[in-house]
Every structure is written in structure tokens, then in C-alpha cells.
Design an enzyme around this catalytic site. Structure first.
Site, PDB file in Angstrom:
ATOM      1  N   ARG A 186      46.593  36.980  43.403  1.00 57.47           N
ATOM      2  CA  ARG A 186      46.754  37.487  41.832  1.00 57.47           C
ATOM      3  C   ARG A 186      48.345  37.608  41.739  1.00 57.47           C
ATOM      4  O   ARG A 186      48.751  37.331  40.788  1.00 57.47           O
ATOM      5  CB  ARG A 186      45.988  38.908  41.590  1.00 57.47           C
ATOM      6  CG  ARG A 186      46.377  39.667  40.535  1.00 57.47           C
ATOM      7  CD  ARG A 186      45.634  40.678  40.363  1.00 57.47           C
ATOM      8  NE  ARG A 186      44.325  40.920  40.264  1.00 57.47           N
ATOM      9  CZ  ARG A 186      43.516  41.429  41.123  1.00 57.47           C
ATOM     10  NH1 ARG A 186      43.854  42.595  41.828  1.00 57.47           N
ATOM     11  NH2 ARG A 186      41.955  41.298  40.957  1.00 57.47           N
ATOM     12  N   TYR A 187      49.068  38.235  42.739  1.00 57.60           N
ATOM     13  CA  TYR A 187      50.378  38.497  42.773  1.00 57.60           C
ATOM     14  C   TYR A 187      50.880  37.382  43.504  1.00 57.60           C
ATOM     15  O   TYR A 187      50.368  36.901  44.567  1.00 57.60           O
ATOM     16  CB  TYR A 187      50.837  39.885  43.174  1.00 57.60           C
ATOM     17  CG  TYR A 187      50.181  40.921  42.703  1.00 57.60           C
ATOM     18  CD1 TYR A 187      50.422  41.402  41.376  1.00 57.60           C
ATOM     19  CD2 TYR A 187      49.177  41.766  43.382  1.00 57.60           C
ATOM     20  CE1 TYR A 187      49.908  42.667  40.888  1.00 57.60           C
ATOM     21  CE2 TYR A 187      48.456  42.796  42.798  1.00 57.60           C
ATOM     22  CZ  TYR A 187      48.849  43.230  41.464  1.00 57.60           C
ATOM     23  OH  TYR A 187      48.267  44.374  41.132  1.00 57.60           O
ATOM     24  N   ARG A 208      51.726  37.905  47.419  1.00 58.58           N
ATOM     25  CA  ARG A 208      50.864  38.529  48.375  1.00 58.58           C
ATOM     26  C   ARG A 208      49.293  38.121  48.079  1.00 58.58           C
ATOM     27  O   ARG A 208      49.131  37.914  46.837  1.00 58.58           O
ATOM     28  CB  ARG A 208      50.851  40.075  48.299  1.00 58.58           C
ATOM     29  CG  ARG A 208      50.841  40.846  47.153  1.00 58.58           C
ATOM     30  CD  ARG A 208      51.565  42.236  46.959  1.00 58.58           C
ATOM     31  NE  ARG A 208      51.449  42.856  46.149  1.00 58.58           N
ATOM     32  CZ  ARG A 208      51.939  43.116  44.983  1.00 58.58           C
ATOM     33  NH1 ARG A 208      52.865  41.940  44.696  1.00 58.58           N
ATOM     34  NH2 ARG A 208      51.818  43.942  44.082  1.00 58.58           N
ATOM     35  N   CYS A 235      31.199  47.042  56.503  1.00 61.93           N
ATOM     36  CA  CYS A 235      32.123  48.398  56.586  1.00 61.93           C
ATOM     37  C   CYS A 235      31.385  49.281  57.475  1.00 61.93           C
ATOM     38  O   CYS A 235      30.270  49.081  57.661  1.00 61.93           O
ATOM     39  CB  CYS A 235      32.209  48.825  55.242  1.00 61.93           C
ATOM     40  SG  CYS A 235      32.953  47.826  54.045  1.00 61.93           S
ATOM     41  N   CYS A 269      30.674  53.303  50.963  1.00 67.06           N
ATOM     42  CA  CYS A 269      31.046  54.308  49.859  1.00 67.06           C
ATOM     43  C   CYS A 269      30.238  53.910  48.361  1.00 67.06           C
ATOM     44  O   CYS A 269      30.111  52.927  48.190  1.00 67.06           O
ATOM     45  CB  CYS A 269      32.611  54.038  49.485  1.00 67.06           C
ATOM     46  SG  CYS A 269      33.377  54.072  50.932  1.00 67.06           S
ATOM     47  N   CYS A 310      32.029  52.049  45.607  1.00 66.70           N
ATOM     48  CA  CYS A 310      32.954  50.966  46.280  1.00 66.70           C
ATOM     49  C   CYS A 310      32.703  49.952  45.117  1.00 66.70           C
ATOM     50  O   CYS A 310      31.984  49.459  44.431  1.00 66.70           O
ATOM     51  CB  CYS A 310      32.143  50.046  47.255  1.00 66.70           C
ATOM     52  SG  CYS A 310      32.951  48.681  47.781  1.00 66.70           S
ATOM     53  N   ARG A 357      33.913  46.886  45.379  1.00 61.87           N
ATOM     54  CA  ARG A 357      33.324  45.547  45.761  1.00 61.87           C
ATOM     55  C   ARG A 357      31.827  45.620  46.187  1.00 61.87           C
ATOM     56  O   ARG A 357      31.407  44.831  47.165  1.00 61.87           O
ATOM     57  CB  ARG A 357      34.096  44.899  47.088  1.00 61.87           C
ATOM     58  CG  ARG A 357      35.247  44.646  46.595  1.00 61.87           C
ATOM     59  CD  ARG A 357      35.969  43.337  47.312  1.00 61.87           C
ATOM     60  NE  ARG A 357      37.105  43.356  46.989  1.00 61.87           N
ATOM     61  CZ  ARG A 357      38.381  43.439  47.382  1.00 61.87           C
ATOM     62  NH1 ARG A 357      38.411  44.372  48.662  1.00 61.87           N
ATOM     63  NH2 ARG A 357      39.591  43.597  46.850  1.00 61.87           N
ATOM     64  N   ASP A 395      37.131  52.450  39.636  1.00 59.11           N
ATOM     65  CA  ASP A 395      36.903  51.075  39.063  1.00 59.11           C
ATOM     66  C   ASP A 395      35.456  51.279  38.117  1.00 59.11           C
ATOM     67  O   ASP A 395      34.664  51.849  38.503  1.00 59.11           O
ATOM     68  CB  ASP A 395      36.951  50.203  39.955  1.00 59.11           C
ATOM     69  CG  ASP A 395      38.358  49.808  40.480  1.00 59.11           C
ATOM     70  OD1 ASP A 395      39.278  49.953  39.639  1.00 59.11           O
ATOM     71  OD2 ASP A 395      38.546  49.744  41.754  1.00 59.11           O
ATOM     72  N   ASP A 428      43.264  49.538  38.044  1.00 59.94           N
ATOM     73  CA  ASP A 428      43.147  48.212  38.279  1.00 59.94           C
ATOM     74  C   ASP A 428      42.658  47.738  36.829  1.00 59.94           C
ATOM     75  O   ASP A 428      41.348  48.029  36.661  1.00 59.94           O
ATOM     76  CB  ASP A 428      42.289  47.743  39.530  1.00 59.94           C
ATOM     77  CG  ASP A 428      42.855  46.493  40.380  1.00 59.94           C
ATOM     78  OD1 ASP A 428      43.090  45.612  39.588  1.00 59.94           O
ATOM     79  OD2 ASP A 428      43.025  46.908  41.334  1.00 59.94           O
ATOM     80  N   LYS A 438      47.184  46.028  39.085  1.00 56.70           N
ATOM     81  CA  LYS A 438      47.325  47.462  39.011  1.00 56.70           C
ATOM     82  C   LYS A 438      48.370  47.807  38.371  1.00 56.70           C
ATOM     83  O   LYS A 438      49.664  47.265  38.515  1.00 56.70           O
ATOM     84  CB  LYS A 438      47.380  47.977  40.842  1.00 56.70           C
ATOM     85  CG  LYS A 438      46.151  47.702  41.240  1.00 56.70           C
ATOM     86  CD  LYS A 438      46.488  48.050  42.773  1.00 56.70           C
ATOM     87  CE  LYS A 438      45.285  47.630  43.827  1.00 56.70           C
ATOM     88  NZ  LYS A 438      45.291  46.205  43.923  1.00 56.70           N
TER      89      LYS A 438
HETATM   90  C1  LIG Z   1      45.396  45.685  45.128  1.00 57.08           C
HETATM   91  C2  LIG Z   1      45.659  44.192  45.151  1.00 57.08           C
HETATM   92  C3  LIG Z   1      46.851  43.788  46.123  1.00 57.08           C
HETATM   93  C4  LIG Z   1      47.678  44.870  46.443  1.00 57.08           C
HETATM   94  O1  LIG Z   1      48.431  45.384  45.553  1.00 57.08           O
HETATM   95  P1  LIG Z   1      49.777  46.551  46.004  1.00 57.08           P
HETATM   96  O2  LIG Z   1      50.208  46.914  44.788  1.00 57.08           O
HETATM   97  O3  LIG Z   1      50.770  45.716  46.542  1.00 57.08           O
HETATM   98  O4  LIG Z   1      49.066  47.477  46.996  1.00 57.08           O
HETATM   99  C5  LIG Z   1      47.060  42.514  46.078  1.00 57.08           C
HETATM  100  N1  LIG Z   1      46.220  41.570  45.677  1.00 57.08           N
HETATM  101  C6  LIG Z   1      45.021  41.979  44.851  1.00 57.08           C
HETATM  102  C7  LIG Z   1      44.190  40.855  44.373  1.00 57.08           C
HETATM  103  C8  LIG Z   1      44.736  43.316  44.859  1.00 57.08           C
HETATM  104  O5  LIG Z   1      43.531  43.794  44.132  1.00 57.08           O
HETATM  105  S1  SF4 Z   2      35.209  51.217  49.435  1.00 60.06           S
HETATM  106 FE1  SF4 Z   2      34.009  49.520  49.715  1.00 60.06          FE
HETATM  107  S2  SF4 Z   2      34.962  48.128  50.971  1.00 60.06           S
HETATM  108 FE2  SF4 Z   2      35.944  49.925  51.055  1.00 60.06          FE
HETATM  109  S3  SF4 Z   2      34.947  50.987  52.907  1.00 60.06           S
HETATM  110 FE3  SF4 Z   2      33.792  51.739  51.016  1.00 60.06          FE
HETATM  111  S4  SF4 Z   2      32.354  50.282  50.964  1.00 60.06           S
HETATM  112 FE4  SF4 Z   2      33.844  49.143  52.152  1.00 60.06          FE
END
Ligand SMILES: *Cc1c(COP(=O)(O)O)cnc(C)c1O
Ligand code: SF4
Length: 371
Positions: free
Chosen positions: A96-97, A100, A109, A113, A116, A118, A279, A316, A323
Site C-alpha cells: 500500500r505504501y 514497505r 494465530c 481476537c 480481529c 482480518r 476497524d 485505518d 492509516k
Molecule cells: C499498517 C500497514 C502498514 C504499516 O504501517 P506503519 O504505519 O508503517 O506501521 C504497512 N502496510 C499496510 C498495508 C498496512 O496496513
Molecule cells: S488481531 Fe487477528 S491476526 Fe492479530 S492476533 Fe488477533 S486474531 Fe490474529
């Protein structure tokens, strides 16, 4: 995967097991089975031991014991709440960025959670890990993108890999010249601290890249003696730790609880990094606060704890826009102080901007001050 063989202790996965342990009432079992059929459930022995079964509002139980409220989806909630999909060029990679990428190696996991983001992607029933071919494609993608300075291993929880496999992954990534930083997002040091063995720590140490670990914890009680010792093993090995928490209704949405959590992190040599606004993951509305509540908590925190203890409160943006800090705004234009003029470099008079700035007690000041 060899997950079950290396697991340090028994993990509760079935609603019937939660009931038998006294962590959920028998009368909820049928509903919890519906939830468990939809979203993964896992409560490690370390986490189960933290829950007070007598307390219906236990903040640890609220994070890990399923609830019928998860069957309710609110408008705006989405299976891919932060838009990972839109930025995934190959399986396992989210780019996305520019500088990174996320590299999602495993989809399991230690604990699941209830909030979560995801939750539709992780858990049993989904593929447990990237296939060897998909892993190689992910590496090739990173190799081919010289702008990728940092690789973030997330998932799933990368510390669910065996130390042997993790060492291979770290070596593969560190061998890429332009990858200077490898960050691992994990809940394992609190959920299953016994997994953070000397071999695991050694697996993370690699030549050619700086290793950072982001620990996910939401309540000071999660930082037990064993969890603190696991974190100390990482920090003592020269691996810096930062924290990641989610602001959760009924878990940590009051100033004293947040203060205790941030102090606990700093006592463990973990720098608070992010406090995430919840989220819009499906079935999580009972755990979300409003943004206004979050901002008010951050304002109070600023007055209560040292700068070391301050996380960034971040949202986010749904749709994959990334973010942004949404912490309280301390600065606003002041329209009361337009009297003084200064001069631009061209000699044209321009009105001097004045601001209202709010201090940590909530008192307002004008900046720059009037003469
Ligand atoms: C959260 C996230 C990151 C990391 O973001 P930072 O602000 O550097 O911690 C990088 N890529 C994606 C897709 C993310 O969702
Ligand atoms: S937030 Fe989601 S991905 Fe992260 S530890 Fe919890 S269950 Fe696993």
C-alpha cells in the site's frame, strides 16, 4: 503445519471446552457454536488463566471468548475492512505504501481476537500458510521492487512458524539488498510466552537487516510475569519492541486502564506505537468506541503519563487508503487575534496567523502570544 507439535500448552478451541472450563455459561453454548462455525476460536492456557470466570465483564474474556453479538453485522462493516485486497499484487503481499510491504506467511494465530480486522482471512478452515510456490512469488515480488525498504511479517502471527522455518524466512529477506528492516507483528509473547524460546529469539537475529517486533496487547493484565520475561528475552537480544493496541469498548476504553497498559509497555522496554481505532470488521460493533471517545481518552492520557507512554491514535481508512493519526487536535486557527500584521518577503503586509493551542490540562492559549 507442525503447529500442534510445537505448541507449548493445550489451547481451548471448542465452545464445549470453554463451557467445561467455566469460561462461558452452558446456556450460551448453542449460540457460541454458531459463532465458532463462522469465526475461529482459540484461547491458550496462558490467556484462559487470566480470565476471572466470576466477572461477566472481564476485559480479557471480552477479547477472546466468543459472544452471540458477533452474529450481528452493522452497516459499514466489511470482510476486508482496511482494503488489503485492493493492494495485493501477489498472494500474501500487501503493498500500500511505496517503501514497505506486508508479507502474510501464515494464517493462524495463537489466539483469535474477537475484534480481529482480518477475521475473515485467519483461522482453521483457511489455508494455514502460503504454499512454497506462493512464498517464492512473494520473495520475487520484494526482490523486484527496490523501493521496498521494510518488510512487515504479519498474518496470522509469524511467531506461529517454527524457529527453523522462521530462520529461513529471515535469511531469505535479509539477503535482499534493499530490505533494511524486517518487522514482525505478533501476539505470541502474551498469548503463548513459552513459544519465545532461545531458538525462536536466535531465529529472529539475522545479519543484513534490522529486526523490530511489534507486540499486540490491549490490557495491562496481559503482561504477566511470563509475558514480560518473553519480551525481555527479545529486548535483551537486541531486538527493539514497539506496541500495538486496539481501543476496545469494555476492555480498555477508560483512562486508568489505558494508562496502566502504556506504563506496563514502557516498564517492559516496549515503546507504545499505535492505538488503533476499532476497524469495521464484521460482527465487532459491540467492541468499538466512537472516534470522539478515543480522542478524549488520548487528551486525558497526554496529561497523565510521560511522553514515552504516548501511542499514536490511528484510523485505518476503509478502502485501502492507509492509516492516519486521529488523535485530538491541539491546534486551531484563532480569529480573535488579527490585530498584528507582519510583512512577507515582498514587503506586502500579511495578517499574522494566530492559533489557539490547548495544553494538557485543557486550558487554551494563543500562539504566538500577544506582546
Ligand atoms: C499498517 C500497514 C502498514 C504499516 O504501517 P506503519 O504505519 O508503517 O506501521 C504497512 N502496510 C499496510 C498495508 C498496512 O496496513
Ligand atoms: S488481531 Fe487477528 S491476526 Fe492479530 S492476533 Fe488477533 S486474531 Fe490474529
Amino acid at each position: 503445519m507442525s503447529r500442534n507439535r510445537v505448541e507449548a500448552s493445550a489451547t481451548l478451541r471448542e465452545p464445549a471446552e470453554l463451557v467445561a472450563r467455566g469460561l462461558a455459561p452452558e446456556r450460551h453454548r448453542v449460540e457460541l457454536e454458531k459463532v465458532a462455525a463462522r469465526y475461529a476460536v482459540a484461547v491458550t492456557e496462558d490467556i484462559a488463566a487470566l480470565i476471572d470466570p466470576e466477572d461477566p465483564e472481564d476485559p480479557i474474556a471480552r477479547q477472546f471468548i466468543p459472544s452471540a453479538e458477533e452474529l450481528v453485522s452493522e452497516p459499514g462493516e466489511h470482510a476486508d475492512p482496511i482494503g488489503d485486497h485492493a493492494h495485493s499484487p501477489v498472494a500474501g503481499i500487501v503493498h500500500r505504501y511505496p517503501d514497505r510491504v506486508l508479507f502474510k506467511l501464515v494464517h493462524v494465530c495463537a489466539v483469535y481476537c474477537r475484534f480481529c480486522f482480518r477475521r475473515e482471512m485467519v483461522g482453521p478452515g483457511k489455508a494455514t500458510a502460503l504454499s512454497p510456490a506462493a512464498y517464492r512469488d512473494g520473495l520475487d515480488y520484494i526482490r523486484a521492487h527496490s523501493e521496498v525498504w521494510e518488510v512487515i511479517l504479519t498474518g496470522g502471527d509469524p511467531l506461529m512458524l517454527s524457529p527453523r522455518r522462521l530462520a529461513e524466512v529471515m535469511a531469505d529477506l535479509a539477503a535482499i539488498d534493499h530490505v533494511k528492516v524486517i518487522r514482525l507483528h505478533t501476539r505470541v509473547p502474551v498469548a503463548d510466552p513459552a513459544r519465545v524460546t532461545d531458538q525462536m529469539v536466535a531465529a529472529l537475529k539475522v545479519e543484513g537487516a534490522a529486526i523490530w517486533v511489534a507486540l499486540h496487547a490491549n490490557h495491562a493484565r496481559e503482561l504477566t510475569g511470563n509475558a514480560r520475561a518473553a519480551c525481555a528475552r527479545l529486548v535483551d537480544a537486541g531486538i527493539p519492541l514497539v506496541s500495538q493496541s486496539v481501543l476496545l469498548r469494555g476492555v480498555n476504553d477508560d483512562a486508568a486502564t489505558l494508562e496502566a497498559l502504556m506504563r506496563a509497555f514502557v516498564e517492559c522496554r516496549i515503546k507504545p506505537y499505535y492505538l488503533h481505532h476499532g476497524d469495521l470488521a464484521p460482527g465487532t460493533s459491540h467492541l468499538r468506541t466512537t472516534l470522539v471517545q478515543g480522542q478524549e481518552l488520548m487528551r486525558v492520557l497526554r496529561g497523565r503519563v510521560s511522553g514515552l507512554c504516548q501511542p499514536d491514535y490511528v484510523l485505518d481508512i476503509p478502502g485501502g487508503y492507509g492509516k492516519v493519526p486521529v488523535g485530538p487536535n491541539y491546534l486551531s486557527p484563532s480569529n480573535s487575534g488579527s490585530a498584528a500584521n507582519s510583512f512577507s518577503t515582498q514587503g506586502e503586509p500579511v495578517p499574522e496567523l494566530r492559533y489557539r493551542v490547548v495544553d494538557y490540562c485543557g486550558d487554551v492559549h494563543i500562539y504566538p502570544p500577544r506582546q
